[in-house]
Scaffold this motif. Structure first.
Motif, PDB file in Angstrom:
ATOM      1  N   ALA A  44       0.831  -1.201   0.000  1.00  0.00           N
ATOM      2  CA  ALA A  44       0.000   0.000   0.000  1.00  0.00           C
ATOM      3  C   ALA A  44       0.867   1.253   0.000  1.00  0.00           C
ATOM      4  N   ARG A  45       1.875   1.265   0.847  1.00  0.00           N
ATOM      5  CA  ARG A  45       2.779   2.419   0.915  1.00  0.00           C
ATOM      6  C   ARG A  45       3.464   2.639  -0.427  1.00  0.00           C
ATOM      7  N   ALA A  46       4.004   1.559  -1.008  1.00  0.00           N
ATOM      8  CA  ALA A  46       4.700   1.663  -2.291  1.00  0.00           C
ATOM      9  C   ALA A  46       3.759   2.109  -3.409  1.00  0.00           C
ATOM     10  N   ASP A  47       2.538   1.584  -3.416  1.00  0.00           N
ATOM     11  CA  ASP A  47       1.570   1.962  -4.452  1.00  0.00           C
ATOM     12  C   ASP A  47       1.227   3.450  -4.362  1.00  0.00           C
ATOM     13  N   TYR A  48       0.969   3.952  -3.165  1.00  0.00           N
ATOM     14  CA  TYR A  48       0.629   5.364  -3.023  1.00  0.00           C
ATOM     15  C   TYR A  48       1.791   6.255  -3.458  1.00  0.00           C
ATOM     16  N   VAL A  49       3.014   5.889  -3.081  1.00  0.00           N
ATOM     17  CA  VAL A  49       4.184   6.691  -3.473  1.00  0.00           C
ATOM     18  C   VAL A  49       4.348   6.677  -4.993  1.00  0.00           C
ATOM     19  N   SER A  50       4.165   5.511  -5.594  1.00  0.00           N
ATOM     20  CA  SER A  50       4.315   5.382  -7.041  1.00  0.00           C
ATOM     21  C   SER A  50       3.213   6.121  -7.797  1.00  0.00           C
ATOM     22  N   LEU A  51       1.979   5.958  -7.350  1.00  0.00           N
ATOM     23  CA  LEU A  51       0.841   6.572  -8.044  1.00  0.00           C
ATOM     24  C   LEU A  51       0.756   8.077  -7.844  1.00  0.00           C
ATOM     25  N   LEU A  52       1.160   8.541  -6.691  1.00  0.00           N
ATOM     26  CA  LEU A  52       0.988   9.954  -6.346  1.00  0.00           C
ATOM     27  C   LEU A  52       2.313  10.607  -5.947  1.00  0.00           C
ATOM     28  N   PRO A  53       3.280  10.661  -6.878  1.00  0.00           N
ATOM     29  CA  PRO A  53       4.579  11.237  -6.504  1.00  0.00           C
ATOM     30  C   PRO A  53       4.484  12.695  -6.077  1.00  0.00           C
ATOM     31  N   ASP A  54       3.473  13.399  -6.574  1.00  0.00           N
ATOM     32  CA  ASP A  54       3.271  14.791  -6.180  1.00  0.00           C
ATOM     33  C   ASP A  54       2.021  14.951  -5.319  1.00  0.00           C
ATOM     34  N   GLY A  55       1.612  13.856  -4.682  1.00  0.00           N
ATOM     35  CA  GLY A  55       0.459  13.894  -3.789  1.00  0.00           C
ATOM     36  C   GLY A  55      -0.776  14.447  -4.469  1.00  0.00           C
ATOM     37  N   PHE A  56      -1.436  15.352  -3.807  1.00  0.00           N
ATOM     38  CA  PHE A  56      -2.666  15.976  -4.288  1.00  0.00           C
ATOM     39  C   PHE A  56      -2.490  16.599  -5.671  1.00  0.00           C
ATOM     40  N   HIS A  57      -1.280  17.043  -5.986  1.00  0.00           N
ATOM     41  CA  HIS A  57      -1.021  17.759  -7.237  1.00  0.00           C
ATOM     42  C   HIS A  57      -0.525  16.851  -8.358  1.00  0.00           C
ATOM     43  N   THR A  58      -0.594  15.537  -8.196  1.00  0.00           N
ATOM     44  CA  THR A  58      -0.134  14.620  -9.235  1.00  0.00           C
ATOM     45  C   THR A  58      -1.037  14.746 -10.463  1.00  0.00           C
ATOM     46  N   ALA A  59      -0.430  14.985 -11.603  1.00  0.00           N
ATOM     47  CA  ALA A  59      -1.169  15.198 -12.855  1.00  0.00           C
ATOM     48  C   ALA A  59      -2.059  14.000 -13.186  1.00  0.00           C
ATOM     49  N   GLY A  60      -3.243  14.299 -13.675  1.00  0.00           N
ATOM     50  CA  GLY A  60      -4.169  13.269 -14.131  1.00  0.00           C
ATOM     51  C   GLY A  60      -5.045  12.678 -13.047  1.00  0.00           C
ATOM     52  N   HIS A  61      -4.751  12.963 -11.794  1.00  0.00           N
ATOM     53  CA  HIS A  61      -5.522  12.404 -10.690  1.00  0.00           C
ATOM     54  C   HIS A  61      -6.551  13.426 -10.218  1.00  0.00           C
ATOM     55  N   HIS A  62      -7.774  12.955 -10.052  1.00  0.00           N
ATOM     56  CA  HIS A  62      -8.893  13.803  -9.658  1.00  0.00           C
ATOM     57  C   HIS A  62      -9.434  13.286  -8.331  1.00  0.00           C
ATOM     58  N   PHE A  63      -9.387  14.127  -7.319  1.00  0.00           N
ATOM     59  CA  PHE A  63      -9.894  13.783  -6.000  1.00  0.00           C
ATOM     60  C   PHE A  63     -11.182  14.566  -5.785  1.00  0.00           C
ATOM     61  N   LEU A  64     -12.255  13.839  -5.539  1.00  0.00           N
ATOM     62  CA  LEU A  64     -13.572  14.444  -5.445  1.00  0.00           C
ATOM     63  C   LEU A  64     -14.234  14.083  -4.124  1.00  0.00           C
ATOM     64  N   THR A  65     -15.017  15.007  -3.610  1.00  0.00           N
ATOM     65  CA  THR A  65     -15.808  14.764  -2.408  1.00  0.00           C
ATOM     66  C   THR A  65     -17.265  14.708  -2.831  1.00  0.00           C
ATOM     67  N   ALA A  66     -17.979  13.712  -2.327  1.00  0.00           N
ATOM     68  CA  ALA A  66     -19.400  13.541  -2.638  1.00  0.00           C
ATOM     69  C   ALA A  66     -20.231  14.136  -1.514  1.00  0.00           C
ATOM     70  N   TYR A  67     -21.218  14.932  -1.915  1.00  0.00           N
ATOM     71  CA  TYR A  67     -22.117  15.580  -0.959  1.00  0.00           C
ATOM     72  C   TYR A  67     -23.563  15.219  -1.269  1.00  0.00           C
ATOM     73  N   ASP A  68     -24.316  14.975  -0.226  1.00  0.00           N
ATOM     74  CA  ASP A  68     -25.768  14.855  -0.304  1.00  0.00           C
ATOM     75  C   ASP A  68     -26.284  16.093   0.412  1.00  0.00           C
ATOM     76  N   GLY A  69     -26.726  17.085  -0.344  1.00  0.00           N
ATOM     77  CA  GLY A  69     -27.031  18.384   0.243  1.00  0.00           C
ATOM     78  C   GLY A  69     -25.741  18.986   0.762  1.00  0.00           C
ATOM     79  N   ASP A  70     -25.711  19.337   2.043  1.00  0.00           N
ATOM     80  CA  ASP A  70     -24.503  19.904   2.644  1.00  0.00           C
ATOM     81  C   ASP A  70     -23.650  18.855   3.348  1.00  0.00           C
ATOM     82  N   ASP A  71     -24.123  17.610   3.381  1.00  0.00           N
ATOM     83  CA  ASP A  71     -23.433  16.559   4.121  1.00  0.00           C
ATOM     84  C   ASP A  71     -22.447  15.806   3.233  1.00  0.00           C
ATOM     85  N   GLU A  72     -21.204  15.712   3.698  1.00  0.00           N
ATOM     86  CA  GLU A  72     -20.217  14.899   2.995  1.00  0.00           C
ATOM     87  C   GLU A  72     -20.565  13.431   3.208  1.00  0.00           C
ATOM     88  N   VAL A  73     -20.734  12.690   2.116  1.00  0.00           N
ATOM     89  CA  VAL A  73     -21.105  11.280   2.229  1.00  0.00           C
ATOM     90  C   VAL A  73     -20.017  10.329   1.748  1.00  0.00           C
TER      91      VAL A  73
END
Length: 156
Positions: A44-73
């Motif tokens: 798991a550690r190796a996969d995350y480092v490999s997939l996300l070398p620039d963390g949140f800013h890694t190109a091509g990766h989209h991190f989304l939060t799902a909301y039902d109204g105002d509630d994060e689900v």
């Protein structure tokens, strides 16, 4: 359930996700029988480092939060990549908050993910489901996902 929507994840929310995401991934690897717990944590550690070398800013990766109204689900992590026949999406993580499961949020997030991808001209979506996650497998099959490979094992 109201109207579900996906919004870009904030970097602060990503940091909270990242704190537990790798650990949960390792737990899924181990619980599926793929690897013993220690090796699962290392993978798991190796996969995350490999997939996300620039963390949140890694190109091509989209991190989304799902909301039902105002509630994060829940959350959704997609990777979009151009291939010879168009843009393909791979869902690396898809999660509904534990206390909100079995209420339709998973289906709603999956359907919203399809809309999100269509808006970006994605031609196909893929994901991985661990063999012991029968609820997720059933949901994805209902949504039209088809197996592309199946890895099997027998404990001796």
């Amino acid at each position: 359930m109201g109207t579900l929507r996906l919004e870009p994840m904030t970097e602060e929310r990503y940091d909270r996700y990242r704190e537990v995401g790798e650990e949960k991934y390792a737990e899924h690897i181990a619980s599926s029988g793929t690897l013993p717990p220690q090796e699962a944590r290392e993978k798991a550690r190796a996969d995350y480092v490999s997939l996300l070398p620039d963390g949140f800013h890694t190109a091509g990766h989209h991190f989304l939060t799902a909301y039902d109204g105002d509630d994060e689900v829940g959350i959704l992590w997609l990777h979009l990549e151009r291939k010879s026949d168009g843009v393909h999406a791979f869902g690396y993580d898809f999660e509904v908050r534990e206390e909100l499961r079995r209420r339709g949020h998973g289906r709603a997030i999956a359907e919203a993910a399809e809309v999100y991808c269509r808006e970006r001209d994605v031609v196909a979506m893929e994901l991985n489901v661990f063999g012991d996650n029968t609820a997720a497998r059933a949901l994805y099959e209902q949504l039209g996902y088809e197996p592309t490979s199946i890895k099997m094992r027998k404990r001796l």
